[in-house]
Design an enzyme around this catalytic site. Structure first.
Site, PDB file in Angstrom:
ATOM      1  N   LYS A  24      -4.758  10.695   3.501  1.00 33.65           N
ATOM      2  CA  LYS A  24      -4.724  10.190   4.881  1.00 33.65           C
ATOM      3  C   LYS A  24      -3.867  11.138   5.705  1.00 33.65           C
ATOM      4  O   LYS A  24      -2.663  11.285   5.453  1.00 33.65           O
ATOM      5  CB  LYS A  24      -4.122   8.787   4.970  1.00 33.65           C
ATOM      6  CG  LYS A  24      -4.913   7.721   4.226  1.00 33.65           C
ATOM      7  CD  LYS A  24      -4.354   7.521   2.857  1.00 33.65           C
ATOM      8  CE  LYS A  24      -5.064   6.342   2.181  1.00 33.65           C
ATOM      9  NZ  LYS A  24      -5.126   6.522   0.715  1.00 33.65           N
ATOM     10  N   HIS A  72      -9.186  10.681  -0.674  1.00 34.19           N
ATOM     11  CA  HIS A  72      -8.319   9.502  -0.677  1.00 34.19           C
ATOM     12  C   HIS A  72      -7.067   9.793   0.161  1.00 34.19           C
ATOM     13  O   HIS A  72      -6.256   8.917   0.417  1.00 34.19           O
ATOM     14  CB  HIS A  72      -7.916   9.122  -2.108  1.00 34.19           C
ATOM     15  CG  HIS A  72      -7.257   7.783  -2.211  1.00 34.19           C
ATOM     16  ND1 HIS A  72      -5.883   7.636  -2.270  1.00 34.19           N
ATOM     17  CD2 HIS A  72      -7.768   6.531  -2.233  1.00 34.19           C
ATOM     18  CE1 HIS A  72      -5.576   6.347  -2.339  1.00 34.19           C
ATOM     19  NE2 HIS A  72      -6.708   5.654  -2.308  1.00 34.19           N
ATOM     20  N   HIS A  86       0.798  -1.219   0.000  1.00 32.36           N
ATOM     21  CA  HIS A  86       0.000   0.000   0.000  1.00 32.36           C
ATOM     22  C   HIS A  86       0.833   1.274   0.000  1.00 32.36           C
ATOM     23  O   HIS A  86       0.313   2.384  -0.127  1.00 32.36           O
ATOM     24  CB  HIS A  86      -0.929  -0.011   1.225  1.00 32.36           C
ATOM     25  CG  HIS A  86      -2.120   0.858   1.083  1.00 32.36           C
ATOM     26  ND1 HIS A  86      -2.352   1.958   1.874  1.00 32.36           N
ATOM     27  CD2 HIS A  86      -3.163   0.797   0.220  1.00 32.36           C
ATOM     28  CE1 HIS A  86      -3.490   2.525   1.519  1.00 32.36           C
ATOM     29  NE2 HIS A  86      -4.006   1.843   0.519  1.00 32.36           N
TER      30      HIS A  86
END
Length: 529
Positions: free
Chosen positions: A409, A407, A162
């Site tokens: 963080k 999207h 990720h």
């Protein structure tokens, strides 16, 4: 949009140029004001010294937002595009770490005169032979002779590669590290909110006639220093074993001393939470925060993510592991910013934006999770009709991203009422999940991590002595002609303030659920998983 000068973009340290109050970060109840010169902080561990030539008054935001295609110019000030990241003709080698890659798409972002000359390495997590994603990448890479694929091994079936990171080697004998939140696909660089951190351009180390001293273990280096950042980054890359050996060898030659920030990363496997080398996941975050000066009094940590995994039917992991690691020595109240279906429906991309945003509420365990998270849930956009009433007296700070679905963080700790500043902030690929941050400690002092993740943590003392960090909106600099009462570091926020808590019946957006109310484009959503 005209591409900005790359050298100016690389350094983020240039001188500058609805709910009830209880749910709002205490730092933003009143207009931002800098700290008093004589503010006294509690004794803290020694901090890395900022460079002697550091600007003395204001610093631009260490994090930048990406440009949103369908927003007006006033909402895109100081933002960056993918071309800004990749379009410098001095890039000779690029290592592109990500979850999703559209190779044809990101190759177009390189300077057209040199894109066929850049040695491009694509690091992904689709290692199984029968993976359709792997086959697709191989087919795309076959069209570009200068692209090499590297598949990272993932031992845990629930883990993902990720990490979202770029590493450049450049023709001017410098290197650069860029950590961001976007997949390398067109959708993520169009109308979704994302963030980017740039390292300075890193020069080659000066040759020495003396043999190099032995490198001390990571635990003896100051978190936030360039030396510690380099150790942690190289240890992270070594987790890929032979796949990243070349870039490890290359980066060893570069000087990271100008970096201001702590690398907070995760690699799959079982790890000691008290390792003498680099610590991963929540243990690495906890260790980094041990050296961050915190203001006394009430504080709030706002966790803003694009995905929430299954955390358990009770709040044991969330409170005792995650929040305890993030809260630091002083503890804090926690808020989680996550959009509802109404916010996704009204976003620029409509329901399609929600394909990148994930949580589930269907199972009995997930329903229990919703119950203990609902009191801390807050909206991405603070104009939700179903959320708690903001009231008429509070002034809304407009970030310009409420219609660009998140999207991004971000993790931010807001200081106490009297100080009105930010203690620390982080941009990362890591969402709210055990796979990203690690399970609770077992009887052997170990935790299990499933995924690869990378983020950067910053705090004001890294930039100047007695500095404060202040939230900024719609720009990367502290507004005004200057600050007279001490150094201030701007932090560009992606969401509006004050935060708006969920209403009693509201639930987060669930991409696998069916949504029959038309979105802003007139489409319905049948549910995608």
């Amino acid at each position: 949009m005209e591409r900005p000068n790359k050298r100016g973009l690389a350094g983020s340290d240039h001188s500058s140029d609805e709910p009830h109050r209880a749910s709002t970060p205490h730092t933003l109840w009143q207009p931002i004001s800098p700290p008093a010169k004589k503010r006294r902080l509690p004794e803290q561990p020694e901090q890395p010294r900022p460079p002697s030539n550091a600007p003395s008054q204001t610093f631009t935001s260490p994090f930048q937002l990406t440009t949103i295609r369908d927003l007006p110019d006033e909402f895109n000030k100081d933002t960056v595009t993918l071309n800004d990241l990749l379009g410098d003709p001095l890039i000779s080698e690029c290592w592109n770490f990500n979850y999703l890659h559209d190779i044809d798409f990101f190759m177009e972002a390189f300077d057209e005169d040199v894109r066929h000359l850049v040695n491009v390495h694509v690091v992904h997590g689709f290692w199984k032979r029968d993976s359709e994603n792997k086959k697709s990448l191989e087919e795309q890479a076959s069209r570009h002779k200068n692209v090499t694929l590297h598949a990272a091994y993932l031992p845990n079936m629930f883990g993902t590669h990720h990490t979202k990171m770029l590493i450049f080697l450049r023709r001017d004998d410098t290197a650069q590290v860029i950590i961001h939140t976007a997949n390398m696909i067109a959708r993520d660089w169009t109308n979704l909110s994302q963030a980017v951190w740039f390292s300075p351009l890193l020069p080659l180390q000066q040759p020495s006639t003396q043999p190099p001293p032995p490198t001390p273990p990571a635990t003896q280096q100051h978190p936030g220093s360039g030396a510690r950042f380099k150790i942690d980054l190289l240890n992270y890359l070594r987790a890929y074993e032979h796949r990243c050996r070349r870039i490890v060898d290359e980066l060893t030659r570069y000087d990271f001393s100008a970096v201001r920030g702590a690398l907070v990363a995760s690699v799959p496997g079982k790890h000691s939470v008290d390792a003498a080398t680099t610590r991963w996941g929540w243990a690495g975050m906890r260790q980094a925060l041990e050296g961050v000066p915190l203001r006394k009094g009430e504080a709030e940590v706002v966790v803003q993510v694009s995905s929430i995994a299954t955390l358990g039917g009770t709040d044991a992991w969330f409170k005792r592991t995650f929040c305890r690691a993030m809260g630091g020595r002083g503890g804090a109240e926690f808020k989680v910013v996550f959009p509802t279906a109404d916010e996704i429906r009204r976003s620029l991309g409509g329901y399609e934006s929600g394909a990148s945003i994930h949580t589930k509420t269907q199972s009995a365990q997930q329903a229990k999770q919703l119950e203990y998270l609902r009191p801390v849930f807050c909206h991405w956009a603070n104009d939700a009709p179903g959320g708690k009433d903001l009231g008429e007296d509070l002034v809304v700070k407009e970030a310009g991203r409420k219609r660009a679905a998140p999207h991004i963080k971000t993790y931010v700790r807001y200081g106490n009422k009297s100080d009105r500043s930010i203690d620390w902030a982080m941009v990362t690929s890591a969402n709210l999940s055990k796979q990203a941050w690690g399970e609770a400690t077992n009887a052997y002092g170990e935790m299990q991590i499933a995924s690869y993740e990378v983020g950067v943590l910053v705090w004001p003392a890294l930039f100047a002595q007695d500095a404060a960090m202040a939230a900024t909106f719609l720009q990367d600099t502290v507004p005004g002609d200057g600050v007279e009462d001490g150094p201030v570091v701007a932090l560009r926020l992606p969401y509006n303030l004050p935060l708006q808590p969920y209403g009693k019946q509201e639930v987060p957006w669930v991409a696998t659920a069916k949504h029959t109310e038309p979105d802003r484009i007139g489409r319905l959503w049948v549910g995608h998983g």
